[in-house]
Design an enzyme around this catalytic site. Structure first.
Site, short mmCIF file in Angstrom:
data_model
loop_
_atom_site.label_atom_id
_atom_site.label_comp_id
_atom_site.label_asym_id
_atom_site.label_seq_id
_atom_site.Cartn_x
_atom_site.Cartn_y
_atom_site.Cartn_z
N PRO A 30 10.87 23.05 -1.62
CA PRO A 30 11.09 22.10 -2.73
C PRO A 30 11.81 22.74 -3.91
O PRO A 30 12.36 22.03 -4.76
CB PRO A 30 9.66 21.68 -3.11
CG PRO A 30 8.83 21.96 -1.90
CD PRO A 30 9.44 23.16 -1.26
N GLU B 222 1.19 28.10 1.34
CA GLU B 222 1.57 28.07 -0.07
C GLU B 222 2.99 28.57 -0.30
O GLU B 222 3.53 28.45 -1.39
CB GLU B 222 0.60 28.92 -0.90
CG GLU B 222 -0.79 28.33 -1.02
CD GLU B 222 -0.78 26.96 -1.67
OE1 GLU B 222 -0.17 26.82 -2.75
OE2 GLU B 222 -1.38 26.04 -1.10
N ARG C 80 26.02 14.90 12.94
CA ARG C 80 26.82 13.68 12.94
C ARG C 80 28.12 13.82 12.17
O ARG C 80 29.00 12.97 12.28
CB ARG C 80 25.99 12.49 12.46
CG ARG C 80 25.46 12.59 11.06
CD ARG C 80 24.59 11.40 10.69
NE ARG C 80 25.37 10.18 10.64
CZ ARG C 80 25.27 9.18 11.51
NH1 ARG C 80 24.43 9.27 12.52
NH2 ARG C 80 26.02 8.09 11.38
N ASP D 164 29.44 5.78 6.58
CA ASP D 164 28.04 5.93 6.21
C ASP D 164 27.86 5.86 4.69
O ASP D 164 28.80 6.13 3.93
CB ASP D 164 27.49 7.28 6.70
CG ASP D 164 27.16 7.27 8.18
OD1 ASP D 164 27.05 6.17 8.75
OD2 ASP D 164 27.04 8.36 8.76
#
Length: 250
Positions: A89, A119, A157, A172
């Site tokens: 993150p 963690e 893709r 897209d």
């Protein structure tokens, strides 16, 4: 492209044996290999994590087995250059334009994904071995495995030959900085709702105009931040104004 994934759950990546990633593997367009991190542990219990120094909740993934796995992945690859990617993150949030550049970059054709758990990862391993840190967004997953699969699918893709029709990727969402326009198929009417007449007209110029207008309008409604990052030309401004008058202003 060659993808290596270092993980404690290699069986999760069976999901890549379906759809576009599966076809790309079969054709040799991409190669995917998982490395079971526990096989690189010197511990008789195959442990790859320990409690954090300084206390605190959870466990931290250890330096030594991760480094050994990374070295093994690099040694086994036919590619001359490799990039180790830590999925976290705290990484840079991925965007479509960035992935397009990655897919075309000859220095990024071998990616080693570090699928962290618990963690986190010993910071010294990140400092010594990791080249890039990537994030799917501002939220937390239980591990990097799902993130790795998402990124592999998104990159695959974008490779020439991966899709049945190359135009599919070009149209897209986000490819031109806008959200995709609405799509319809048979039957022409369902639940009292009909397909827009323009899509049945056979007039390709009118259909292209309608699709661009819907793409602009949908982006304005749902992701105005995307419009704020680009300068619309005269025609695009006209189409967006038409959309607002037709759908919002009464």
């Amino acid at each position: 492209m060659h993808f290596d994934i270092i993980t404690i759950f290699p069986e999760m990546f069976a999901a890549l044996n379906y759809g576009i990633p599966a076809r790309a593997q079969k054709s040799g367009l991409i190669q995917v290999k998982t490395w079971d991190l526990r096989e690189f542990s010197d511990n008789s219990y195959r442990r790859v994590d320990e409690r954090p120094f300084g206390g605190g909740p959870g466990m931290v993934m250890m330096y030594e087995p991760l480094q050994k796995a990374i070295m093994a992945a690099k040694a086994a690859s036919p590619k001359t250059s490799s990039k180790v990617v830590h999925l976290t993150p705290q990484g840079i949030p991925l965007k479509q334009d960035y992935l397009c550049e990655v897919a075309k970059n000859p220095e990024m054709q071998h990616l080693i994904f570090l699928a962290g758990r618990y963690e986190g990862v010993d910071e010294r391993l990140i400092e010594d071995e990791v080249d890039l840190e990537w994030s799917l967004g501002d939220y937390v997953l239980s591990g990097g495995e799902l993130a790795a699969m998402v990124i592999i699918d998104a990159l695959t893709r974008l490779l020439p030959g991966a899709l049945g029709e190359e135009a599919s990727a070009e149209q897209d969402s986000f490819m031109n900085g806008l959200l995709d326009y609405p799509h319809y198929t048979r039957p022409p009417e369902v639940s009292g709702k009909a397909v827009p007449e323009v899509l049945l007209s056979g007039d390709h110029a009118k259909m292209a105009r309608w699709r661009l207008k819907q793409s602009l309008g949908r982006t304005w409604l749902r992701r105005p931040d995307l419009l704020g990052k680009r300068e619309l030309n005269k025609n695009q401004k006209l189409l967006l104004d038409e959309f607002i008058k037709e759908n919002v202003q009464k």
